[in-house]
Design a protein around this motif. Structure first.
Motif, short mmCIF file in Angstrom:
data_model
loop_
_atom_site.label_atom_id
_atom_site.label_comp_id
_atom_site.label_asym_id
_atom_site.label_seq_id
_atom_site.Cartn_x
_atom_site.Cartn_y
_atom_site.Cartn_z
N LEU A 181 0.80 -1.23 0.00
CA LEU A 181 0.00 0.00 0.00
C LEU A 181 0.83 1.28 0.00
CD1 LEU A 181 -2.72 -1.11 2.56
CD2 LEU A 181 -2.83 -1.17 0.06
N ASP A 182 2.05 1.20 0.44
CA ASP A 182 2.92 2.38 0.55
C ASP A 182 3.72 2.54 -0.74
OD1 ASP A 182 4.83 4.33 1.13
OD2 ASP A 182 5.09 3.63 3.18
N HIS A 183 3.57 3.69 -1.40
CA HIS A 183 4.26 3.93 -2.68
C HIS A 183 5.77 3.99 -2.54
CE1 HIS A 183 4.07 8.02 -1.11
NE2 HIS A 183 5.01 8.34 -1.98
N ASN A 184 6.27 4.10 -1.32
CA ASN A 184 7.72 4.15 -1.11
C ASN A 184 8.36 2.78 -0.99
OD1 ASN A 184 7.99 7.04 -0.99
ND2 ASN A 184 6.97 6.94 0.99
N LEU A 185 7.55 1.73 -0.95
CA LEU A 185 8.08 0.37 -0.77
C LEU A 185 8.15 -0.38 -2.10
CD1 LEU A 185 6.21 -0.71 2.49
CD2 LEU A 185 8.58 0.05 2.25
N PRO A 186 9.11 -1.31 -2.22
CA PRO A 186 9.20 -2.12 -3.43
C PRO A 186 7.94 -2.97 -3.60
CG PRO A 186 11.12 -2.48 -1.99
CD PRO A 186 10.15 -1.63 -1.24
N GLY A 187 7.53 -3.14 -4.84
CA GLY A 187 6.35 -3.95 -5.14
C GLY A 187 5.06 -3.16 -5.20
N TYR A 188 5.13 -1.86 -4.96
CA TYR A 188 3.94 -1.02 -5.03
C TYR A 188 3.42 -0.96 -6.45
CZ TYR A 188 1.01 3.18 -4.87
OH TYR A 188 -0.02 4.07 -4.97
N ASP A 189 2.12 -1.20 -6.64
CA ASP A 189 1.47 -1.15 -7.95
C ASP A 189 0.33 -0.13 -7.87
OD1 ASP A 189 -0.11 -1.52 -10.22
OD2 ASP A 189 0.05 -3.71 -10.16
N LYS A 190 0.59 1.08 -8.36
CA LYS A 190 -0.37 2.18 -8.24
C LYS A 190 -1.73 1.82 -8.79
CE LYS A 190 -1.12 7.08 -9.33
NZ LYS A 190 -2.52 6.93 -9.04
N GLU A 191 -1.78 1.22 -9.98
CA GLU A 191 -3.07 0.88 -10.59
C GLU A 191 -3.85 -0.10 -9.73
OE1 GLU A 191 -3.17 -0.26 -14.69
OE2 GLU A 191 -1.71 1.27 -15.25
N ALA A 192 -3.19 -1.11 -9.21
CA ALA A 192 -3.86 -2.12 -8.38
C ALA A 192 -4.37 -1.50 -7.08
CB ALA A 192 -2.93 -3.28 -8.10
N VAL A 193 -3.55 -0.67 -6.45
CA VAL A 193 -3.96 -0.03 -5.20
C VAL A 193 -5.11 0.94 -5.45
CG1 VAL A 193 -3.24 1.51 -3.31
CG2 VAL A 193 -1.74 -0.35 -4.05
#
Length: 75
Positions: free
Chosen positions: A34-46
């Motif tokens: 959920l945190d855009h600062n962490l690896p694996g963040y997917d903006k579209e999915a969130v």
């Protein structure tokens, strides 16, 4: 109705009208980062998840005061 979204490492909180209360919370757990600062963040999915949870929260009109999306992700 304006919707505000707060995000931290492990939680996204969605609140109508930017108000904060502890009453009637819709809680949803996800595998998404959920945190855009962490690896694996997917903006579209969130964004899609936040949109779906917002719809669920608002569909029941006054039943929920806010919704929280939790992640199982750990650092």
């Amino acid at each position: 109705m304006p919707i505000t979204k707060q995000c931290s490492d492990r939680i996204v909180t969605i609140m109508p009208n930017g108000q904060f209360t502890l009453d009637r919370v819709l809680a949803v757990q996800t595998d998404l980062v959920l945190d855009h600062n962490l690896p694996g963040y997917d903006k579209e999915a969130v964004d899609k998840l936040v949109n779906e949870v917002t719809k669920m929260m608002l569909a029941d009109e006054d039943l929920y005061v806010r919704a929280e999306v939790y992640t199982k992700h750990s650092k």
